[in-house]
Design a protein around this motif. Structure first.
Motif, PDB file in Angstrom:
ATOM      1  N   GLY A 193      -6.444   3.551  -9.509  1.00 36.25           N
ATOM      2  CA  GLY A 193      -7.083   4.124  -8.341  1.00 36.25           C
ATOM      3  C   GLY A 193      -6.097   4.325  -7.220  1.00 36.25           C
ATOM      4  N   LYS A 194      -6.633   4.606  -6.028  1.00 34.82           N
ATOM      5  CA  LYS A 194      -5.820   4.805  -4.838  1.00 34.82           C
ATOM      6  C   LYS A 194      -6.409   3.938  -3.727  1.00 34.82           C
ATOM      7  N   MET A 195      -5.594   3.026  -3.199  1.00 33.60           N
ATOM      8  CA  MET A 195      -6.074   2.060  -2.209  1.00 33.60           C
ATOM      9  C   MET A 195      -5.469   2.331  -0.843  1.00 33.60           C
ATOM     10  N   THR A 196      -6.323   2.120   0.173  1.00 33.85           N
ATOM     11  CA  THR A 196      -5.889   2.127   1.564  1.00 33.85           C
ATOM     12  C   THR A 196      -6.452   0.881   2.231  1.00 33.85           C
ATOM     13  N   PHE A 197      -5.614   0.157   2.990  1.00 36.71           N
ATOM     14  CA  PHE A 197      -6.114  -1.052   3.647  1.00 36.71           C
ATOM     15  C   PHE A 197      -5.624  -1.118   5.085  1.00 36.71           C
ATOM     16  N   ASN A 198      -6.405  -1.833   5.874  1.00 38.39           N
ATOM     17  CA  ASN A 198      -6.053  -2.123   7.253  1.00 38.39           C
ATOM     18  C   ASN A 198      -6.162  -3.634   7.425  1.00 38.39           C
ATOM     19  N   LEU A 199      -5.015  -4.334   7.399  1.00 44.24           N
ATOM     20  CA  LEU A 199      -5.030  -5.787   7.440  1.00 44.24           C
ATOM     21  C   LEU A 199      -5.582  -6.314   8.761  1.00 44.24           C
ATOM     22  N   GLU A 200      -5.327  -5.603   9.861  1.00 42.04           N
ATOM     23  CA  GLU A 200      -5.791  -6.069  11.165  1.00 42.04           C
ATOM     24  C   GLU A 200      -7.313  -6.023  11.247  1.00 42.04           C
ATOM     25  N   ALA A 201      -7.899  -4.933  10.771  1.00 44.72           N
ATOM     26  CA  ALA A 201      -9.357  -4.779  10.860  1.00 44.72           C
ATOM     27  C   ALA A 201     -10.085  -5.396   9.671  1.00 44.72           C
ATOM     28  N   GLY A 202      -9.360  -5.722   8.606  1.00 47.01           N
ATOM     29  CA  GLY A 202     -10.012  -6.269   7.420  1.00 47.01           C
ATOM     30  C   GLY A 202     -10.791  -5.238   6.640  1.00 47.01           C
ATOM     31  N   HIS A 203     -10.290  -4.007   6.597  1.00 46.87           N
ATOM     32  CA  HIS A 203     -10.939  -2.921   5.867  1.00 46.87           C
ATOM     33  C   HIS A 203     -10.108  -2.564   4.632  1.00 46.87           C
ATOM     34  N   TYR A 204     -10.818  -2.327   3.509  1.00 44.47           N
ATOM     35  CA  TYR A 204     -10.147  -1.969   2.267  1.00 44.47           C
ATOM     36  C   TYR A 204     -10.937  -0.840   1.616  1.00 44.47           C
ATOM     37  N   ASP A 205     -10.234   0.182   1.198  1.00 46.98           N
ATOM     38  CA  ASP A 205     -10.870   1.375   0.648  1.00 46.98           C
ATOM     39  C   ASP A 205     -10.182   1.737  -0.663  1.00 46.98           C
ATOM     40  N   ILE A 206     -10.984   1.843  -1.733  1.00 44.66           N
ATOM     41  CA  ILE A 206     -10.447   2.254  -3.038  1.00 44.66           C
ATOM     42  C   ILE A 206     -11.115   3.564  -3.440  1.00 44.66           C
ATOM     43  N   GLN A 207     -10.301   4.579  -3.635  1.00 44.96           N
ATOM     44  CA  GLN A 207     -10.782   5.886  -4.058  1.00 44.96           C
ATOM     45  C   GLN A 207     -10.328   6.158  -5.492  1.00 44.96           C
ATOM     46  N   ASP A 208     -11.097   6.999  -6.177  1.00 42.35           N
ATOM     47  CA  ASP A 208     -10.787   7.398  -7.558  1.00 42.35           C
ATOM     48  C   ASP A 208     -10.607   6.174  -8.462  1.00 42.35           C
ATOM     49  N   LEU A 209     -11.438   5.167  -8.249  1.00 43.29           N
ATOM     50  CA  LEU A 209     -11.360   3.960  -9.062  1.00 43.29           C
ATOM     51  C   LEU A 209     -11.792   4.259 -10.496  1.00 43.29           C
ATOM     52  N   LEU A 251       1.607  -3.885 -14.320  1.00 49.29           N
ATOM     53  CA  LEU A 251       1.075  -3.406 -13.044  1.00 49.29           C
ATOM     54  C   LEU A 251       2.152  -2.596 -12.346  1.00 49.29           C
ATOM     55  N   THR A 252       1.824  -1.394 -11.931  1.00 51.77           N
ATOM     56  CA  THR A 252       2.744  -0.550 -11.169  1.00 51.77           C
ATOM     57  C   THR A 252       2.008  -0.003  -9.956  1.00 51.77           C
ATOM     58  N   THR A 253       2.710   0.113  -8.841  1.00 51.22           N
ATOM     59  CA  THR A 253       2.116   0.668  -7.625  1.00 51.22           C
ATOM     60  C   THR A 253       3.096   1.621  -6.972  1.00 51.22           C
ATOM     61  N   GLY A 254       2.544   2.412  -6.056  1.00 50.21           N
ATOM     62  CA  GLY A 254       3.390   3.214  -5.191  1.00 50.21           C
ATOM     63  C   GLY A 254       3.791   2.402  -3.979  1.00 50.21           C
ATOM     64  N   ALA A 255       4.275   3.066  -2.960  1.00 44.92           N
ATOM     65  CA  ALA A 255       4.702   2.384  -1.738  1.00 44.92           C
ATOM     66  C   ALA A 255       3.486   1.802  -1.030  1.00 44.92           C
ATOM     67  N   ILE A 256       3.531   0.494  -0.768  1.00 48.61           N
ATOM     68  CA  ILE A 256       2.408  -0.211  -0.152  1.00 48.61           C
ATOM     69  C   ILE A 256       2.682  -0.347   1.338  1.00 48.61           C
ATOM     70  N   ARG A 257       1.896   0.383   2.133  1.00 45.72           N
ATOM     71  CA  ARG A 257       2.051   0.352   3.585  1.00 45.72           C
ATOM     72  C   ARG A 257       0.671   0.301   4.232  1.00 45.72           C
ATOM     73  N   ASN A 258       0.600  -0.380   5.362  1.00 47.66           N
ATOM     74  CA  ASN A 258      -0.657  -0.541   6.074  1.00 47.66           C
ATOM     75  C   ASN A 258      -1.224   0.809   6.504  1.00 47.66           C
ATOM     76  N   GLN A 259      -2.543   1.037   6.174  1.00 44.13           N
ATOM     77  CA  GLN A 259      -3.291   2.238   6.536  1.00 44.13           C
ATOM     78  C   GLN A 259      -2.738   3.500   5.897  1.00 44.13           C
ATOM     79  N   GLN A 260      -1.991   3.345   4.797  1.00 46.40           N
ATOM     80  CA  GLN A 260      -1.519   4.503   4.048  1.00 46.40           C
ATOM     81  C   GLN A 260      -1.916   4.335   2.587  1.00 46.40           C
ATOM     82  N   PRO A 261      -2.512   5.358   1.975  1.00 47.07           N
ATOM     83  CA  PRO A 261      -2.977   5.232   0.589  1.00 47.07           C
ATOM     84  C   PRO A 261      -1.811   5.093  -0.386  1.00 47.07           C
ATOM     85  N   PHE A 262      -2.021   4.287  -1.416  1.00 41.02           N
ATOM     86  CA  PHE A 262      -1.015   4.154  -2.466  1.00 41.02           C
ATOM     87  C   PHE A 262      -1.718   4.031  -3.815  1.00 41.02           C
TER      88      PHE A 262
END
Length: 673
Positions: A220-236, A188-199
């Motif tokens: 894929g490319k994930m963006t999440f907002n921990l405060e709002a509980g939203h998770y978005d995966i693009q190009d899955l 498993l490899t990821t880019g920089a994981i930051r709140n509300q920023q895609p990685f």
């Protein structure tokens, strides 16, 4: 001012110097390896798992609090080997922790091996219980004072440079089923994981399951907002490829959005085009032979959907199967109940391409030998036609329109189909153009009784062209005309031959402007007359067809045999009546027709068959019999004997009439004079 600046500079230098000294000296003063036993005890008390840290524990203090472990093993139930870790390393920035911000360097995990085993009693080696905690009495026997309510915790903010997991191995062995599954070479490899920023993220693995080895990928490319509980995966992309040369990949692609409160999942998912037949062959799934060698070579799917966990809606569904395309929508109002509604439109669909090719050596089933379950079972190579278990659980209401549908060589043009199913009973209604006419049909299927599905059908046909229909039913090639018919039939069984044998019902039909293209009844009648007169026919060019202005009748079907006793046809110079049967089980026909001449001689007849009035209105018998694919038609010799006797009787009556008529005529003449 200069003094102030100088003081600040000295202070900063002192802080930096202290930090450097602390980072250098503290690891020497506090050795984390001294806490091995404490770490092991805490893990055991919380989980019941026995952890052994066999390698060194290293750490750093400033500006990153770092920790690294090597050679860690975990024992499961009965001291079985559960897990082994090669090395793990993580470092967190110290200052941001004060404000609940987690700024982490690369999280690395290498050589993690999980060995999961389920014993013959169905219990896994990971199923262990933590020891019961020992209660500590409060001083003086007083109840502990309640802790003051704390303020709501502020959200945690993540900032991880990257995650790198390699050498992951998971094996699972089930002693109950005897199956074993292995996931190895996982990373498993990821880019920089930051709140509300895609990685970006990518997970790969080599998977071994019984009789199959595949390479898998999730990216894929994930963006999440921990405060709002939203998770978005693009190009899955989720793909699985058999571990063979030129492996065919099955890939799920799309975008997904997830909302935690209230729960909502929506997006678009599809299956990228692939060769299904090739994939099934590579994973050793044996397909039955199909009429079209290119069947299942192209398959793709696309959808737009949303669900709240209780209902499911797909406002766009698109399926591509070879040259067939289907578009529509689907809704499930209650996932628990499984009720479904759908509406689809498509182009040309030929189901015959996916059925076994027609052969001449198909063995017929032996209906006299029922199987142990009591359901009828053929002895030949037939396959069950009705998926009872699946149909029994259906609860749906839907419709579908196609440009054309080909089933068992029958072509329905622009069919409109509606389907309703509930509690083991299904109803299908079809309206369609059918061989230059129209057809309306309703069929019912009852699968409530296992092994004994029941079917019934009713239909109304209007102006169906027999000449056009003969392309699907070659046995009709000897007829032309327009058919109007009504049908009500029913049967039961699981196999084609069984369904044929159990067929019962009735059929009524009428054919207008018809032609018998393979039989000249004028010739047949002349042959019969010539035989009676003991003369030879001299004409040779009789033609090969017989026109009729009307033909009607009905068949009563009983156990796959259709009987008719009221066939009536009006030919140009003759009337035709018929009776007989068609055995659909054995594909045999035995039908007798009687020709009745209207007039004193057959049209365009040979001198050998010129008749006087004693032959008028006499029935001349014709018989067609044999296999449906090789019929033989000619004079019915047995009934011809009866015809000759009838002619002789008419001749005797005529002589008596002539002898009586002479004196009577003279008497009447005298009377009226």
């Amino acid at each position: 001012m200069n003094r102030i600046l100088k003081f600040i500079a000295v202070l900063l230098a002192a802080v930096i110097l202290l930090g450097v000294i602390g980072a250098a000296l503290l690891p020497r003063v506090i050795d984390p390896n001294q806490y091995r036993d404490e770490i092991t005890r805490l893990v055991y008390e919380q989980s019941g798992l026995k952890v052994s840290i066999n390698g060194p524990i290293d750490w750093s203090i400033f500006p990153w609090v770092g920790l690294s472990l090597k050679d860690v093993s975990v024992a499961g139930a009965n001291n079985s080997h559960l897990a082994q870790l090669g090395s793990a390393g993580v470092s967190v920035k110290l200052i941001p922790l004060i404000s609940k911000r987690i700024e982490m360097q690369t999280l690395e995990l290498t050589g993690l091996e999980l060995t999961l085993v389920k014993n013959t009693k169905g219990k896994g080696n990971w199923q262990v219980s933590a020891p019961k905690p020992t209660e500590q009495p409060t001083p003086g026997g007083q109840e502990p004072s309640p802790t003051p309510e704390s303020e709501p915790a502020s959200p945690v903010r993540l900032d991880i440079a990257s995650v790198n997991v390699s050498g992951l191995l998971i094996s699972y062995e089930d002693h109950v089923s005897g199956q074993k599954y292995i996931i190895d070479q996982a990373s498993l490899t990821t880019g920089a994981i930051r709140n509300q920023q895609p990685f970006d993220f990518q997970l790969t693995a080599h998977i071994t399951i019984p009789d199959m080895v595949v390479n898998s990928l999730i990216s894929g490319k994930m963006t999440f907002n921990l405060e709002a509980g939203h998770y978005d995966i693009q190009d899955l992309k989720v793909s699985a490829t058999p571990d063979v040369e030129k492996g065919e990949s099955l890939s799920i692609v799309g975008n997904v959005q997830y909302q935690q409160t209230p729960m909502l999942v929506k997006g678009n998912l599809g299956v990228a085009e692939f060769n299904l037949a090739n994939l099934l062959n590579q994973i050793k799934v044996q397909l039955p032979p199909m009429a079209d060698p290119k069947a299942l070579n192209r398959l793709s799917f696309d959808s737009h959907f949303s669900t709240n966990g209780e209902s499911l809606s797909a406002d766009k569904l698109q399926l591509q199967l070879d040259s067939f395309t289907l578009d529509g929508n689907f809704r499930m109002n209650s996932i628990d109940r499984g009720d479904m509604q759908f509406s689809f439109t498509g182009n040309d669909l030929n189901l015959d391409n996916y059925l076994p090719p027609v052969t001449d050596n198909t063995e017929a089933p032996d209906e006299e030998q029922p199987n142990q379950s009591g359901s009828e079972q053929p002895s030949g190579k037939e396959h069950p036609l009705i998926p009872e278990a699946m149909l029994r659980g259906l609860n749906l209401d839907g419709s579908m329109k196609l440009a054309s549908l080909t089933v068992a060589k029958f072509i329905f043009e622009q069919p409109s189909v509606s389907i309703k199913a509930a509690r083991g009973k299904q109803e299908v209604t079809i309206g369609s153009r059918f061989y230059q006419g129209t057809i309306d049909m309703t069929s019912n299927l009852d699968v409530r009784r296992s092994g004994k599905p029941k079917m019934a059908a009713s239909a109304e046909l209007k102006n169906i062209s027999l000449e056009a229909l003969s392309t699907a039913i070659p046995d009709l090639a000897s007829l032309k005309g327009d058919v109007n018919a009504g049908m009500k039939v029913h049967t039961q069984g699981q196999y084609a031959s069984v369904l044929t044998k159990n067929l019962n019902g009735n059929i009524e039909f009428k054919i207008d402007k018809g032609v018998f293209t393979d039989a000249n009844f004028d010739k047949m009648v002349c042959e019969g007359i010539a035989k009676v007169r003991k003369k030879e026919l001299s004409a040779t060019d009789w033609g090969s067809s017989t026109e009729f202005t009307d033909l009607s009748g009905s068949f009563v079907i009983k156990n796959g045999v259709a009987n008719n006793d009221n066939l009536i046809a009006a030919l140009a110079y003759m009337n035709l009546k018929g009776d007989g049967y068609v055995n659909l089980v054995d594909r045999q026909l035995d039908y007798r027709m009687g020709l009745n001449i209207r007039g004193e001689e057959a049209p365009d007849s040979d001198p050998a068959c010129q008749i006087n009035k004693e032959y008028v209105n006499v029935t001349w018998p014709v018989r067609c019999h044999g296999d449906l694919g090789d019929l033989k038609c000619g004079v019915d010799v047995r009934r011809l004997t009866e015809t000759i006797a009838e002619i002789a009787e008419n001749r005797l009556k005529q002589k008596i009439e002539d002898k009586v008529q002479g004196p009577v005529k003279d008497l009447l003449k005298g009377f009226f004079k």
